[in-house]
Scaffold this motif. Structure first.
Motif, PDB file in Angstrom:
ATOM      1  N   ALA A 532      16.719 -17.468  59.172  1.00 21.35           N
ATOM      2  CA  ALA A 532      15.430 -17.806  58.559  1.00 21.35           C
ATOM      3  C   ALA A 532      14.776 -16.564  57.967  1.00 21.35           C
ATOM      4  O   ALA A 532      14.930 -15.453  58.466  1.00 21.35           O
ATOM      5  N   GLN A 533      14.019 -16.769  56.903  1.00 24.98           N
ATOM      6  CA  GLN A 533      13.378 -15.657  56.211  1.00 24.98           C
ATOM      7  C   GLN A 533      11.897 -15.525  56.574  1.00 24.98           C
ATOM      8  O   GLN A 533      11.226 -14.615  56.112  1.00 24.98           O
ATOM      9  N   ASN A 534      11.394 -16.475  57.374  1.00 24.66           N
ATOM     10  CA  ASN A 534       9.979 -16.459  57.719  1.00 24.66           C
ATOM     11  C   ASN A 534       9.719 -15.362  58.755  1.00 24.66           C
ATOM     12  O   ASN A 534      10.074 -15.492  59.927  1.00 24.66           O
ATOM     13  N   LYS A 535       9.114 -14.265  58.329  1.00 25.51           N
ATOM     14  CA  LYS A 535       8.877 -13.134  59.219  1.00 25.51           C
ATOM     15  C   LYS A 535       7.835 -13.459  60.281  1.00 25.51           C
ATOM     16  O   LYS A 535       7.912 -12.960  61.405  1.00 25.51           O
ATOM     17  N   PHE A 539       8.277 -13.045  64.264  1.00 20.99           N
ATOM     18  CA  PHE A 539       7.331 -12.259  65.061  1.00 20.99           C
ATOM     19  C   PHE A 539       6.768 -13.091  66.210  1.00 20.99           C
ATOM     20  O   PHE A 539       6.674 -12.613  67.351  1.00 20.99           O
ATOM     21  N   LEU A 540       6.393 -14.350  65.912  1.00 22.46           N
ATOM     22  CA  LEU A 540       5.844 -15.229  66.949  1.00 22.46           C
ATOM     23  C   LEU A 540       6.875 -15.484  68.038  1.00 22.46           C
ATOM     24  O   LEU A 540       6.550 -15.457  69.242  1.00 22.46           O
ATOM     25  N   LEU A 541       8.118 -15.723  67.638  1.00 26.33           N
ATOM     26  CA  LEU A 541       9.169 -15.977  68.613  1.00 26.33           C
ATOM     27  C   LEU A 541       9.425 -14.741  69.474  1.00 26.33           C
ATOM     28  O   LEU A 541       9.630 -14.849  70.692  1.00 26.33           O
ATOM     29  N   CYS A 542       9.389 -13.571  68.860  1.00 28.26           N
ATOM     30  CA  CYS A 542       9.582 -12.325  69.607  1.00 28.26           C
ATOM     31  C   CYS A 542       8.463 -12.128  70.624  1.00 28.26           C
ATOM     32  O   CYS A 542       8.716 -11.726  71.768  1.00 28.26           O
ATOM     33  N   CYS A 543       7.223 -12.423  70.221  1.00 26.03           N
ATOM     34  CA  CYS A 543       6.088 -12.303  71.145  1.00 26.03           C
ATOM     35  C   CYS A 543       6.212 -13.275  72.310  1.00 26.03           C
ATOM     36  O   CYS A 543       5.944 -12.918  73.467  1.00 26.03           O
TER      37      CYS A 543
END
Length: 730
Positions: A532-535, A539-543
């Motif tokens: 996916a290209q949605n940064k 970021f949300l998934l990483c958080c």
């Protein structure tokens, strides 16, 4: 006093003196009954899932190759037992793009005893009885010398040609090579394809490549499986060595705690230092070697992992990682040198406690056996669930046919309209699948299998923690040691835990399992969204992954201390967790500077055992030592048993050292309770030993920034110490 009241108000009320309290409460009732019932129902459901999986699944599907009739090649006890290899009638059909979609070559496949060793066409073999008898080894049943070639080919009983082949992952692939820059098969660059046409050997490349891509993942799994079958007894020997080393280390720690801790620290530094030296020597030895300077990024993923060890960058990465670990450990030892001296003394006190509860050293074996049962049940159920699909057969044809790739039934295909409308079509095995109601719920059943695995594993670990906590608490609260202790403190504690607190254990492990399964789902989403290209989504998934990792660590810490309080007071999980949390908050600085430093020292002990056993396993399985060249098994990937031994050694060492860790945690909580309940006077004497009193009093006296309440506690403690000395003098 107002400040003290505010301090205790934030973190709960301290314990009051109770003359009737003599350690773990004997008269207690069952706790968290609802969760106990829920856990029992979940276990019954888990057993039902296992029975369903075992009745529907067939693990042979991942072990043996499958022919066009859905039979397993080489399976013991069947007519194909002596035919372990899969032979393709026309390997060039595997070059079709449909291979990658259907996961099956559109050509007849049959089980054979060995792969063909020479070129031979059906036309030429038919003219010679000896050659035709050899040719029939690669034909279906029913071929006779009286049948004509057109009839044999029309019925699809024999391949039109044979070519030299070699077995690869139990399949016969053309023996391709290269001679003078030209692709050859069996030393020949051109061959008759059986229909009178001359073909180049390079035409086989696409077919072999597609077939290889399809089975690449299966190939790695099969090689790993074969490595385990070749080295399982050596792996067991390595794990036994790890167990004996851990046990010896723990016994020596019991009698020589101070010396063993310092030996452990020095050996850890030396073992990691040797690892750095070995990586450097490998890195230097590859200088100038052809292909050694290729980067890992350029190399990409390789199924033969030994390729990575022939690249300089791999050893450079290992060397940097080990150097960072070495520097971090040395810096921690330098900055924590004063606290380490206190932690060593605390480990000595824990050794005395373990000396009075010696059977606690062997209790991790009980926990290990239960965990092994849980892991084995989960793994077997997962394999059977994943192999519970039905064989799917599809129509494969030579000419244009409207029924191409449609599902068919091989039992009545010869008399079906499909065969009538497409005379040259065949009904061949395609893959395992199915659309029954059972198969639609396979993903849900696998999810339930994983969740119950987490729940049961956490329950077993919690049971071990609560049992040891109850045993060591009975030691601490015995005023006259060991006379006031139960005859069998570990078994008494285990009985109380199972009889009264199964619900509390199930409650704590359920909360932890929910967090762990959420982390698994987040990892699954992360894997699915890699392209996916949605940064913002990344970021949300990483958080979320970071937050739930921290939450899991906190819940593990809280559960551990809650189980200690349950073992002592017999209250429910929530009440015990609250009491443990407030007790730790009232002694926050002591927790940070003592308990965690002790955990760090015990972690170094685990690291030492894993390092020693891992180095031994590396030299044995890799064949680097000439003395082991003839003894070590011949493996595809020697890192498979090495990693298994390393991971198993860590789990075994963790099991033994968890006794010390649990002892230290229990003594620490009991010490904090003892300070709040008693004042050291003759009417309210401390239960702690004089050595432990001296150790932790020294720690409190050195606390750099104590609160008002803590400072008052220190002053009261010093006053009581002075009064005790005066009473002794008088």
């Amino acid at each position: 006093m107002a400040e003290d009241a505010e301090y205790y108000g934030k973190h709960g009320e301290p314990r009051k003196y109770d003359p009737t309290f003599k350690g773990p409460i004997q008269n207690r009732g069952c706790t968290d009954i609802v969760c106990c019932i829920l856990f029992g129902l979940a276990i019954m459901g888990y057993i039902a899932v296992g029975v369903l999986a075992w009745s529907q699944g067939d693990p042979r599907k991942v072990i043996y190759p499958t022919d066009s009739r859905g039979q397993f090649c080489g399976q013991a006890g069947t007519p194909l037992e002596k035919k372990p290899l899969l032979f393709y009638f026309n390997i060039m059909k595997c070059a079709s793009p449909m291979v990658l979609l259907e996961f099956q070559c559109p050509t007849t496949q049959m089980c054979v005893e060995k792969c063909p060793e020479k070129f031979m066409t059906l036309v030429k073999a038919y003219t010679n009885k000896k050659d035709f008898d050899y040719y029939k080894n690669f034909c279906k049943e029913g071929v006779t010398n009286t049948m004509g070639i057109p009839e044999i080919l029309r019925l699809g009983l024999c391949p039109s040609m044979l070519m030299p082949s070699k077995p690869f992952t139990r399949r016969c692939f053309p023996a391709l090579g290269q001679k003078g820059g030209v692709i050859t098969v069996g030393n020949i660059s051109r061959f008759d394809d059986g229909s009178g046409n001359m073909r180049d050997a390079k035409d086989l490349m696409d077919g072999v490549k597609n077939a290889t891509v399809v089975i690449e993942a299966r190939q790695v799994v099969m090689k790993i499986f074969e490595d385990y079958t070749q080295s399982w007894y050596w792996i067991l020997i390595g794990l036994v060595i790890a167990m004996l080393t851990s046990l010896l280390f723990i016994i020596l720690l019991r009698f020589l705690a101070g010396i063993m801790v310092w030996i452990m620290i020095v050996l850890v530094i030396l073992v990691i230092g040797y690892g750095i030296f070995h990586c450097y020597m490998e890195y230097a030895s590859l200088k100038g070697e052809p292909g050694a300077n290729v980067t890992l990024q350029d190399l990409g993923f390789q199924t033969d992992f030994s390729v990575y060890l022939q690249i300089r960058q791999t050893w450079l990465a290992f060397m940097i990682i080990l150097a960072i670990v070495e520097v971090v450990i040395i810096l921690l030892l330098i900055f924590l040198r004063k606290r380490i001296l206190i932690a060593v003394a605390l480990i000595k006190e824990a050794s005395r406690a373990i000396g009075h509860v010696m059977c606690s050293l062997f209790f991790p074996l009980f926990t290990f056996i239960l965990l092994a049962i849980v892991i084995a049940y989960w793994a077997v159920t997962a394999v059977f669930l994943s192999t519970s699909n039905e064989p799917i057969y599809k129509v494969f044809n030579e000419s244009i046919c409207e029924h191409s790739r449609k599902v068919c039934d091989p039992a009545n295909f010869s008399s079906s309209p499909m065969q009538t409308q497409c005379p040259d079509s065949q009904c061949l095995f395609a893959f395992y699948g199915g659309e029954t109601v059972y198969h639609k719920y396979l993903i849900g059943l696998q999810f339930y299998n994983v969740f119950l695995f987490f729940w049961c594993a956490n329950f077993v670990i919690g049971l071990g923690q609560m049992t040891l906590a109850g045993a060591f608490a009975s030691y601490y609260w015995a005023f006259v040691k060991p006379d006031d202790m139960p005859a069998f403190p570990v078994f008494s504690s285990l009985g109380r835990s199972l009889r009264y607190h199964t619900g509390s254990l199930a409650f704590g492990s359920l909360i932890l399992s929910i967090v762990q399964i959420i982390r698994v789902l987040l990892e699954y989403l992360d894997h699915k969204l890699k392209g996916a290209q949605n940064k913002f989504a990344k970021f949300l998934l990483c958080c979320l992954k970071c937050c739930f990792w921290c939450l899991e660590k906190f819940i593990k810490f809280l559960n551990r201390n809650a189980y200690i309080m349950v073992a002592i007071y017999g209250k429910n999980f929530c009440t015990s967790a609250r009491d443990a949390f407030f007790l730790l908050m009232r002694n926050m600085i002591r927790v940070a500077v003592l308990d965690k430093v002790t955990d760090f020292l015990l972690f170094l002990g685990k690291l030492l055992i894993v390092g020693l056993v891992g180095v031994f396993a590396f030299f044995f399985f890799s064949g680097r030592v000439k003395a082991f060249e003839d003894t070590a098994p011949n493996l595809h990937y020697y890192w498979v048993p090495i990693l298994t031994v390393v991971v198993g050694s860590y789990l075994i060492a963790h099991g033994f050292f968890s006794v010390y860790a649990m002892c230290v945690d229990t003594l620490f909580l009991c010490f904090c309770e003892d300070l709040e309940r008693n004042d050291g006077s003759a009417a309210r004497p401390y239960y702690m030993s004089s050595t432990l009193h001296e150790i932790l009093w020294k720690n409190m006296a050195e606390d750099p920034t104590p609160s008002s309440a803590q400072q008052q506690d220190n002053e009261d403690l010093q006053l009581r110490e002075q009064q005790a000395k005066e009473e002794d003098a008088s």
